[in-house]
Design an enzyme around this catalytic site. Structure first.
Site, PDB file in Angstrom:
ATOM      1  N   ASP A 137      18.974  17.614  -2.326  1.00 51.91           N
ATOM      2  CA  ASP A 137      18.427  17.663  -0.959  1.00 51.91           C
ATOM      3  C   ASP A 137      19.207  18.541   0.016  1.00 51.91           C
ATOM      4  OD1 ASP A 137      16.838  15.798  -2.239  1.00 51.91           O
ATOM      5  OD2 ASP A 137      17.096  14.208  -0.758  1.00 51.91           O
TER       6      ASP A 137
ATOM      7  N   ASP B 130      13.667  16.390  -1.023  1.00 51.43           N
ATOM      8  CA  ASP B 130      12.979  15.251  -0.436  1.00 51.43           C
ATOM      9  C   ASP B 130      11.646  15.829   0.053  1.00 51.43           C
ATOM     10  OD1 ASP B 130      13.541  12.479   0.008  1.00 51.43           O
ATOM     11  OD2 ASP B 130      13.761  12.848   2.158  1.00 51.43           O
TER      12      ASP B 130
ATOM     13  N   HIS C  71       8.183  14.503   1.504  1.00 53.51           N
ATOM     14  CA  HIS C  71       7.329  13.409   1.960  1.00 53.51           C
ATOM     15  C   HIS C  71       5.969  13.877   2.460  1.00 53.51           C
ATOM     16  CE1 HIS C  71      10.677  10.745   1.498  1.00 53.51           C
ATOM     17  NE2 HIS C  71      11.383  11.241   2.489  1.00 53.51           N
TER      18      HIS C  71
ATOM     19  N   HIS D 143       4.452   9.128   6.038  1.00 53.66           N
ATOM     20  CA  HIS D 143       5.127   8.458   4.920  1.00 53.66           C
ATOM     21  C   HIS D 143       5.670   7.087   5.332  1.00 53.66           C
ATOM     22  CE1 HIS D 143       8.201   7.888   1.704  1.00 53.66           C
ATOM     23  NE2 HIS D 143       7.240   8.430   0.986  1.00 53.66           N
TER      24      HIS D 143
ATOM     25  N   HIS E 138      10.709  13.316   8.493  1.00 51.23           N
ATOM     26  CA  HIS E 138      11.589  14.358   7.944  1.00 51.23           C
ATOM     27  C   HIS E 138      11.026  14.899   6.638  1.00 51.23           C
ATOM     28  CE1 HIS E 138      12.874  10.729   5.765  1.00 51.23           C
ATOM     29  NE2 HIS E 138      13.284  11.528   4.819  1.00 51.23           N
TER      30      HIS E 138
ATOM     31  N   LYS F 191      10.698  14.667  -4.704  1.00 55.40           N
ATOM     32  CA  LYS F 191      10.660  13.190  -4.749  1.00 55.40           C
ATOM     33  C   LYS F 191      10.277  12.638  -3.391  1.00 55.40           C
ATOM     34  CE  LYS F 191      15.543  13.180  -3.738  1.00 55.40           C
ATOM     35  NZ  LYS F 191      15.413  12.600  -2.387  1.00 55.40           N
TER      36      LYS F 191
ATOM     37  N   CYS G 264      20.687   9.637  -1.089  1.00 55.63           N
ATOM     38  CA  CYS G 264      20.112  10.288  -2.263  1.00 55.63           C
ATOM     39  C   CYS G 264      21.149  10.670  -3.323  1.00 55.63           C
ATOM     40  CB  CYS G 264      19.269  11.477  -1.822  1.00 55.63           C
ATOM     41  SG  CYS G 264      17.809  10.912  -0.894  1.00 55.63           S
TER      42      CYS G 264
END
Ligand code: VGL
Ligand code: ZN
Length: 239
Positions: A44, A82, A84, A88, A117, A142, A187
């Site tokens: 990330d 990351d 989303h 989310h 984010h 993810k 993470c």
């Protein structure tokens, strides 16, 4: 030997013990030289998590040159993002009356709520422009299921939905992973813990990572990782 000389030798010996304790586990270990069965997982390192992003981690951008240098020693590199959906479940804005950094209960347990984010396809979700790892082989995204977060690059926050990463690494003959990036306490830690669960040797490169640190979460993450057999290493431990 006279007693003065004996005392001063004792003092030297005692100093040696103190120095050893202070230098930590890898003080005189051989430098780490990752081989074909090792992979670096760069977690990330995205605009969202650095200064100017939507969920900035203090000093997040400082990991970029450290990771670039480390990555030169790895034949196998996986980069994560990351990633989303809008609206989310991990966003405070999706829960009436909730503010960022509060928690809520989702079907799989307690979820920390974050500012919006790393929304799919946004500039905020792009990998940091200075990350320079041309040999990276896999980008794993993810947190793309709207109702489920995923700090870990291996398994979503429901504890069962796989991202496919463990099977990929196993198919590639990887036995050991080194994890670095953002954020140490979320993470990075969850990825390293899941790597252990999946049977890999795992280390986190501390100075190549930065934490968010909510209510002592960095210290807790290190305690959990140590207990699970995740090694704590520094970029200077590498050859
Ligand atoms: C992360 C909070 C929310 C991370 C991702 O990359 O550590 N933290 N989403
Ligand atoms: Zn997230």
């Amino acid at each position: 030997m006279d007693s003065k000389r004996r005392e001063s030798l004792k003092a030297v010996a005692a100093f040696g013990v103190v120095a050893l304790a202070g230098l930590g586990q890898r003080a005189w270990a051989a430098p780490i030289k990752p081989g074909a069965d090792s992979a670096l997982i760069v977690v990330d390192v995205q605009n969202c998590f650095v200064t100017g992003g939507t969920l900035p981690v203090k000093g997040g951008e400082q990991v970029v040159p450290i990771i670039n240098k480390l990555a030169k020693g790895f034949e196998n590199v996986v980069v994560t993002q990351d990633w989303h959906t809008t609206g989310h479940a991990s966003f405070a804005s999706s829960h009436a009356g909730k503010k960022p950094f509060e928690t809520t209960k989702l079907r799989y347990g307690t979820q920390v709520l974050w500012p919006d984010h790393c929304v799919q396809g946004s500039q905020d979700a792009a990998v940091h422009k200075d990350l320079d790892i041309p040999q990276a082989q896999l980008v794993i995204r993810k947190g793309f299921h709207k109702d489920t977060d995923s700090y870990s690059a291996f398994t979503e926050a429901d504890g069962k939905t796989s991202t496919g990463l463990a099977a990929y690494l196993k198919a590639r003959g990887i036995k050991e992973v080194y994890v670095a990036g953002l954020a140490t306490d979320f993470c990075v830690a969850w990825t390293a813990l899941d790597a252990r669960k999946a049977g890999f040797r795992a280390s986190v490169i501390e100075d190549a990572s930065r934490g968010i640190d909510l209510n002592g979460s960095v210290a807790k993450a290190w305690a959990d990782m140590t207990k699970a057999g995740v090694k704590r290493v520094q970029s200077s431990d590498f050859a």
